[in-house]
Design a protein around this motif. Structure first.
Motif, PDB file in Angstrom:
ATOM      1  N   TYR A  36      63.659   7.302  53.919  1.00 15.61           N
ATOM      2  CA  TYR A  36      62.897   7.722  52.737  1.00 15.61           C
ATOM      3  C   TYR A  36      62.218   6.469  52.217  1.00 15.61           C
ATOM      4  CZ  TYR A  36      61.474   9.483  48.245  1.00 15.61           C
ATOM      5  OH  TYR A  36      60.721   9.859  47.168  1.00 15.61           O
ATOM      6  N   GLN A  37      60.927   6.341  52.475  1.00 14.42           N
ATOM      7  CA  GLN A  37      60.185   5.123  52.128  1.00 14.42           C
ATOM      8  C   GLN A  37      58.944   5.483  51.319  1.00 14.42           C
ATOM      9  OE1 GLN A  37      60.686   1.610  52.938  1.00 14.42           O
ATOM     10  NE2 GLN A  37      59.197   1.665  51.287  1.00 14.42           N
ATOM     11  N   PRO A  38      58.951   5.178  50.003  1.00 17.81           N
ATOM     12  CA  PRO A  38      57.723   5.411  49.237  1.00 17.81           C
ATOM     13  C   PRO A  38      56.626   4.448  49.679  1.00 17.81           C
ATOM     14  CG  PRO A  38      59.521   4.632  47.819  1.00 17.81           C
ATOM     15  CD  PRO A  38      60.027   4.646  49.212  1.00 17.81           C
ATOM     16  N   VAL A  39      55.390   4.936  49.646  1.00 16.47           N
ATOM     17  CA  VAL A  39      54.242   4.137  50.069  1.00 16.47           C
ATOM     18  C   VAL A  39      53.041   4.431  49.178  1.00 16.47           C
ATOM     19  CG1 VAL A  39      54.949   4.018  52.497  1.00 16.47           C
ATOM     20  CG2 VAL A  39      53.488   5.895  51.743  1.00 16.47           C
ATOM     21  N   GLU A  40      52.049   3.563  49.261  1.00 19.48           N
ATOM     22  CA  GLU A  40      50.725   3.839  48.719  1.00 19.48           C
ATOM     23  C   GLU A  40      49.786   3.932  49.908  1.00 19.48           C
ATOM     24  OE1 GLU A  40      49.136   2.496  44.564  1.00 19.48           O
ATOM     25  OE2 GLU A  40      50.120   0.808  45.550  1.00 19.48           O
ATOM     26  N   VAL A  49      46.665   6.616  46.786  1.00 24.67           N
ATOM     27  CA  VAL A  49      47.570   7.657  46.309  1.00 24.67           C
ATOM     28  C   VAL A  49      48.983   7.364  46.804  1.00 24.67           C
ATOM     29  CG1 VAL A  49      45.803   9.448  46.174  1.00 24.67           C
ATOM     30  CG2 VAL A  49      47.096   9.158  48.274  1.00 24.67           C
ATOM     31  N   LEU A  50      49.945   7.920  46.082  1.00 25.46           N
ATOM     32  CA  LEU A  50      51.331   7.772  46.505  1.00 25.46           C
ATOM     33  C   LEU A  50      51.622   8.693  47.672  1.00 25.46           C
ATOM     34  CD1 LEU A  50      53.103   7.590  43.039  1.00 25.46           C
ATOM     35  CD2 LEU A  50      52.611   5.713  44.629  1.00 25.46           C
ATOM     36  N   GLY A  51      52.536   8.253  48.507  1.00 23.88           N
ATOM     37  CA  GLY A  51      52.946   9.054  49.652  1.00 23.88           C
ATOM     38  C   GLY A  51      54.371   8.706  50.025  1.00 23.88           C
ATOM     39  N   ARG A  52      54.811   9.217  51.157  1.00 23.84           N
ATOM     40  CA  ARG A  52      56.185   8.977  51.592  1.00 23.84           C
ATOM     41  C   ARG A  52      56.231   8.952  53.117  1.00 23.84           C
ATOM     42  NH1 ARG A  52      58.384  13.588  49.972  1.00 23.84           N
ATOM     43  NH2 ARG A  52      58.349  14.489  52.027  1.00 23.84           N
ATOM     44  N   ARG A  81      49.945   6.615  63.658  1.00 24.42           N
ATOM     45  CA  ARG A  81      50.207   5.213  63.971  1.00 24.42           C
ATOM     46  C   ARG A  81      50.230   4.436  62.670  1.00 24.42           C
ATOM     47  NH1 ARG A  81      47.056   2.977  69.088  1.00 24.42           N
ATOM     48  NH2 ARG A  81      45.352   3.436  67.717  1.00 24.42           N
ATOM     49  N   PHE A  82      51.239   3.592  62.487  1.00 18.19           N
ATOM     50  CA  PHE A  82      51.384   2.840  61.249  1.00 18.19           C
ATOM     51  C   PHE A  82      50.311   1.761  61.169  1.00 18.19           C
ATOM     52  CE2 PHE A  82      53.332  -0.716  58.838  1.00 18.19           C
ATOM     53  CZ  PHE A  82      53.308  -0.098  57.601  1.00 18.19           C
ATOM     54  N   ASP A  83      49.591   1.746  60.058  1.00 20.06           N
ATOM     55  CA  ASP A  83      48.544   0.762  59.789  1.00 20.06           C
ATOM     56  C   ASP A  83      48.856   0.109  58.448  1.00 20.06           C
ATOM     57  OD1 ASP A  83      46.298  -0.718  59.224  1.00 20.06           O
ATOM     58  OD2 ASP A  83      44.896   0.963  59.329  1.00 20.06           O
ATOM     59  N   PRO A  84      49.411  -1.114  58.454  1.00 23.34           N
ATOM     60  CA  PRO A  84      49.808  -1.755  57.201  1.00 23.34           C
ATOM     61  C   PRO A  84      48.638  -2.064  56.271  1.00 23.34           C
ATOM     62  CG  PRO A  84      50.032  -3.287  59.034  1.00 23.34           C
ATOM     63  CD  PRO A  84      49.688  -1.943  59.618  1.00 23.34           C
ATOM     64  N   ALA A  85      47.409  -2.032  56.773  1.00 20.61           N
ATOM     65  CA  ALA A  85      46.249  -2.233  55.908  1.00 20.61           C
ATOM     66  C   ALA A  85      45.926  -0.960  55.123  1.00 20.61           C
ATOM     67  CB  ALA A  85      45.037  -2.651  56.738  1.00 20.61           C
ATOM     68  N   ARG A  86      46.378   0.171  55.619  1.00 22.34           N
ATOM     69  CA  ARG A  86      46.096   1.467  54.992  1.00 22.34           C
ATOM     70  C   ARG A  86      47.307   2.048  54.268  1.00 22.34           C
ATOM     71  NH1 ARG A  86      46.889   6.533  56.912  1.00 22.34           N
ATOM     72  NH2 ARG A  86      45.709   8.153  55.862  1.00 22.34           N
ATOM     73  N   VAL A  87      48.509   1.723  54.750  1.00 23.60           N
ATOM     74  CA  VAL A  87      49.746   2.250  54.179  1.00 23.60           C
ATOM     75  C   VAL A  87      50.595   1.062  53.732  1.00 23.60           C
ATOM     76  CG1 VAL A  87      51.810   3.624  54.613  1.00 23.60           C
ATOM     77  CG2 VAL A  87      49.638   4.244  55.723  1.00 23.60           C
ATOM     78  N   VAL A  88      50.777   0.938  52.420  1.00 23.98           N
ATOM     79  CA  VAL A  88      51.531  -0.179  51.857  1.00 23.98           C
ATOM     80  C   VAL A  88      52.927   0.304  51.483  1.00 23.98           C
ATOM     81  CG1 VAL A  88      51.624  -1.863  49.982  1.00 23.98           C
ATOM     82  CG2 VAL A  88      49.428  -1.253  50.998  1.00 23.98           C
ATOM     83  N   LEU A  89      53.956  -0.360  52.035  1.00 19.95           N
ATOM     84  CA  LEU A  89      55.330   0.000  51.727  1.00 19.95           C
ATOM     85  C   LEU A  89      55.665  -0.424  50.299  1.00 19.95           C
ATOM     86  CD1 LEU A  89      57.058  -1.156  55.034  1.00 19.95           C
ATOM     87  CD2 LEU A  89      56.079   1.085  54.484  1.00 19.95           C
ATOM     88  N   LEU A  90      56.294   0.462  49.537  1.00 18.32           N
ATOM     89  CA  LEU A  90      56.716   0.166  48.178  1.00 18.32           C
ATOM     90  C   LEU A  90      58.221  -0.045  48.168  1.00 18.32           C
ATOM     91  CD1 LEU A  90      54.628   2.856  46.266  1.00 18.32           C
ATOM     92  CD2 LEU A  90      54.108   0.423  46.533  1.00 18.32           C
TER      93      LEU A  90
END
Length: 95
Positions: A36-40, A49-52, A81-90
């Motif tokens: 369970y990882q919250p992300v932006e 936007v917030l996501g998970r 595919r995980f893209d750290p420039a688009r999905v930021v781990l919170l």
């Protein structure tokens, strides 16, 4: 650029987007790390936007995938595919 060039580019963009999502079946259950990882998430138009993320998976080529759900999008979670420039781990805790 003529119309034919634009059609080729659009087809390529669609194909690249498809390559960033798992088509068809989900990865095998035993290969997924459920979390369970919250992300932006950057929507690409300047809006975030917030996501998970609810799961991590690595394919045979070593690429890292996440099961991402974008909040209030009305869309179900899907593997991307995980893209750290688009999905930021919170942070989950510890603030």
């Amino acid at each position: 650029m003529n119309g034919d060039d634009r059609d080729v580019r659009d087809d390529r963009d669609e194909r690249d987007e498809r390559d960033d999502r798992v088509d068809g079946a989900d990865p095998a259950e035993h290969t997924v790390q459920w979390v369970y990882q919250p992300v932006e998430v950057d929507l690409g138009d300047g809006a975030w936007v917030l996501g998970r993320i609810s799961g991590w998976w690595q394919d045979a080529a070593g690429r890292r995938w996440c099961r991402l759900r974008v909040g209030r999008s009305g869309q179900p979670a899907c593997w991307e595919r995980f893209d750290p420039a688009r999905v930021v781990l919170l942070p989950v805790s510890g603030l």
